[in-house]
Design a protein around this motif. Sequence first.
Motif, PDB file in Angstrom:
ATOM      1  N   LEU A  46      -3.578   6.667   0.140  1.00 36.45           N
ATOM      2  CA  LEU A  46      -4.883   6.344  -0.141  1.00 36.45           C
ATOM      3  C   LEU A  46      -5.422   7.019  -1.714  1.00 36.45           C
ATOM      4  O   LEU A  46      -4.982   8.115  -1.995  1.00 36.45           O
ATOM      5  CB  LEU A  46      -5.864   7.047   0.939  1.00 36.45           C
ATOM      6  N   ALA A  47      -6.250   6.043  -2.269  1.00 30.96           N
ATOM      7  CA  ALA A  47      -6.405   6.643  -3.763  1.00 30.96           C
ATOM      8  C   ALA A  47      -7.676   7.724  -3.528  1.00 30.96           C
ATOM      9  O   ALA A  47      -7.973   7.878  -2.415  1.00 30.96           O
ATOM     10  CB  ALA A  47      -7.325   5.539  -4.558  1.00 30.96           C
ATOM     11  N   TRP A  52     -15.172   0.926  -5.887  1.00 28.36           N
ATOM     12  CA  TRP A  52     -13.824   0.603  -6.125  1.00 28.36           C
ATOM     13  C   TRP A  52     -13.076   1.566  -6.921  1.00 28.36           C
ATOM     14  O   TRP A  52     -13.564   2.179  -7.965  1.00 28.36           O
ATOM     15  CB  TRP A  52     -13.589  -0.711  -6.109  1.00 28.36           C
ATOM     16  N   ASN A 105       0.766  -1.139  -0.072  1.00 31.92           N
ATOM     17  CA  ASN A 105      -0.162   0.006   0.159  1.00 31.92           C
ATOM     18  C   ASN A 105       0.833   1.333   0.046  1.00 31.92           C
ATOM     19  O   ASN A 105       1.656   1.289   0.860  1.00 31.92           O
ATOM     20  CB  ASN A 105      -0.754   0.093   1.173  1.00 31.92           C
ATOM     21  N   SER A 153      -8.215  -1.221   1.690  1.00 29.28           N
ATOM     22  CA  SER A 153      -7.382  -1.220   0.330  1.00 29.28           C
ATOM     23  C   SER A 153      -6.389  -2.443   0.488  1.00 29.28           C
ATOM     24  O   SER A 153      -6.272  -2.906   1.666  1.00 29.28           O
ATOM     25  CB  SER A 153      -6.450  -0.116   0.036  1.00 29.28           C
ATOM     26  N   ARG A 154      -6.332  -2.894  -0.721  1.00 24.89           N
ATOM     27  CA  ARG A 154      -5.205  -4.275  -0.635  1.00 24.89           C
ATOM     28  C   ARG A 154      -4.209  -4.293  -1.877  1.00 24.89           C
ATOM     29  O   ARG A 154      -4.751  -3.592  -2.825  1.00 24.89           O
ATOM     30  CB  ARG A 154      -6.014  -5.320  -0.268  1.00 24.89           C
ATOM     31  N   ASP A 200      -2.312  -0.710  -5.659  1.00 29.18           N
ATOM     32  CA  ASP A 200      -3.291  -1.186  -4.944  1.00 29.18           C
ATOM     33  C   ASP A 200      -4.637  -0.895  -5.570  1.00 29.18           C
ATOM     34  O   ASP A 200      -4.940  -0.229  -6.452  1.00 29.18           O
ATOM     35  CB  ASP A 200      -3.262  -0.579  -3.640  1.00 29.18           C
ATOM     36  N   ILE A 201      -5.799  -1.626  -4.747  1.00 32.86           N
ATOM     37  CA  ILE A 201      -6.934  -1.433  -5.242  1.00 32.86           C
ATOM     38  C   ILE A 201      -7.865  -0.918  -3.927  1.00 32.86           C
ATOM     39  O   ILE A 201      -7.535  -1.536  -2.847  1.00 32.86           O
ATOM     40  CB  ILE A 201      -7.778  -2.605  -5.813  1.00 32.86           C
ATOM     41  N   THR A 202      -8.699   0.175  -3.985  1.00 31.38           N
ATOM     42  CA  THR A 202      -9.382   0.626  -2.805  1.00 31.38           C
ATOM     43  C   THR A 202     -10.727   0.327  -2.790  1.00 31.38           C
ATOM     44  O   THR A 202     -11.463   0.385  -3.887  1.00 31.38           O
ATOM     45  CB  THR A 202      -9.216   2.103  -2.688  1.00 31.38           C
ATOM     46  N   ARG A 256     -14.172   1.063   4.235  1.00 29.84           N
ATOM     47  CA  ARG A 256     -13.530   1.249   3.191  1.00 29.84           C
ATOM     48  C   ARG A 256     -12.057   0.769   3.604  1.00 29.84           C
ATOM     49  O   ARG A 256     -11.492   1.069   4.655  1.00 29.84           O
ATOM     50  CB  ARG A 256     -13.325   2.864   3.175  1.00 29.84           C
TER      51      ARG A 256
END
Length: 604
Positions: free
Chosen positions: A98-99, A118, A95, A201-202, A124-126, A199
Amino acid sequence: MPGSCRAGIVMVVKLPSTIRSVLVQTSRQTLDAGTGRSTDFSDARENQRRRGFVPRSPACEASFGSQIAFRIVLWRMTYPKFEALKPEPKSCSKNQELAGSLMHRAVLDTEGKYVMLWTPGEEDITFEIQVATKGYVGLGFSPNGGMAGSDIVLGWVTDGGEVMVQDSYATGYSQPLKDDQQDVELLGGYQNDTHTVLRFSRPWSTCDEQDFELSSDTVRVIWAIGSEDPAGDLMRRHDHRGTKSLTLKGPQFTLPKFSEDVKHWDVLSPNVTIPNNLTTLYWCKLFKIPPITRKTHVIGYVPIVQEGNHQHVHHILFYECHLEDSARHYEKWLDVQGAQCYGANMPISWKKCTSPLVAWAIGGEGEVLPDNAGFPIGEEHGGATYFMMEIHYDNPDLKEGVVDASGIRIFHTENLREHDAGVMMVGHVVTPIQIVPPNEKWVSVGHCDSSCTNKELPGSGVQVFQGLLHAHLLGRKLLLRQIRDGKELPIQLKDENYDFNYQQTRIFKDEMTILPGDSLITECYYDASKRNTPSFGGFGTEEEMCLAFLSYYPRVNLSICASQPHIDEILDGIDVEEVKNKDRILSVLLERGYVYIICLLLHM
């Protein structure tokens, strides 16, 4: 008018069961014809390349009216030698930050109680999940839609307001286990009187064997809703659960709010009764464009599937119809309810409806073209005036009384785009010559040869902006390779986790350029390990296909570029030493209108 490139000869015959069994037993010989057996997909393609691929080369077919002379083009091609693209080594992403605002949204259940948002990032994807419960929630990624082997994030908000998330995995239909390595980062959450919102992320790739690697491939998203928070380490069984296939990476389909100049045209099936004695029905119906006074572009479409019939409507194709003096051939059929496609009652003129404008399949949401391209309609403007809609209906349980009026809503405008666009179909010709043996993992290959792209594409090539991969129930992995000057280019259209029930057009982040002389190779990987009888290519759901539909600009005189094994290789495979009157048999089949019999080059 659009043409097509087809390679080889198709056997339009029903093989006796004894011949079919022999064909499977000797199927190793069909490796030379573009298929290959493998117990593992990883070595199947190399096995084919080593054995060689020798179908007839594609030649190009172009239609220029009713006065047509045929010249048979039969030359052999070999599987092209090229330098394979070396995959980039995978890295374990962490990570970073933060997106921004969340980009995409999907409702996972049928009641609107579980909403997932998302944003895909570089590393990463949030995710944000908004669920109608005051208990725990689960969001997971599964290899097949079930719990076993899935990667699951569990979350809840305690009575004291503490937000909890846990990276978990499932070994079966039981409470998920906590991962040894926690790869989920909590970014926020809350609970109100009706909803729990989390909320987190990974990374796309965690290098954790207990995690599911996320990518641009289709993923089966599984979800669960619990009515209570966990009590210590114990978690009560969920109240609701489900699965939905999605693509998480790359651009997503969104239907914009069109300006006033955009009109819509609803093309609907005329209340077709689906027979209760057929598991598969292809129904065709003719349509004429709405009155237009000037050149018009089609800029998108969405499916209209009749409520309650989603399980029956498998795909919809909308073909351009091209014949000289088209009104004389097609106007008389507009008031006819339709006919079973490719059957004895299908009018001969309908077989000239071969250039796809729309290709929708189950799970797809629709398409919107980029701002610089549109499909022209109207013969006087480079498009077609008459169209044929083909709907593939499934009725595996032989239900009675199913009546359908599904179709598509087409958006069009007189505010013209910069380029006329077209659709090109590439891959393996739909034919019973395509064989997938039982109890095997198998690969079928379709070629669009460089001779075809050399002939039909302009010097600057064409730009592909989106694509749709298509196979049936056995399909597991589909991809399109592009070869230029003996080297493989980066793959832009692939799905290594193909789901028959989710066939959404892929919007390319960067357009794909196809130049004259490029070769395209469509590869379809099948898993027939649970079938005890051979599967053949065909239109039925239990049969197979291997196709890719490419939307591109500028529009050229090419609609189909496909290949198939040559009949000589197939006959060798079943130990047929001699065929009497072979030329006469092929001639008769051609006279009866079987369009895939030979490779044709048409001239005025």
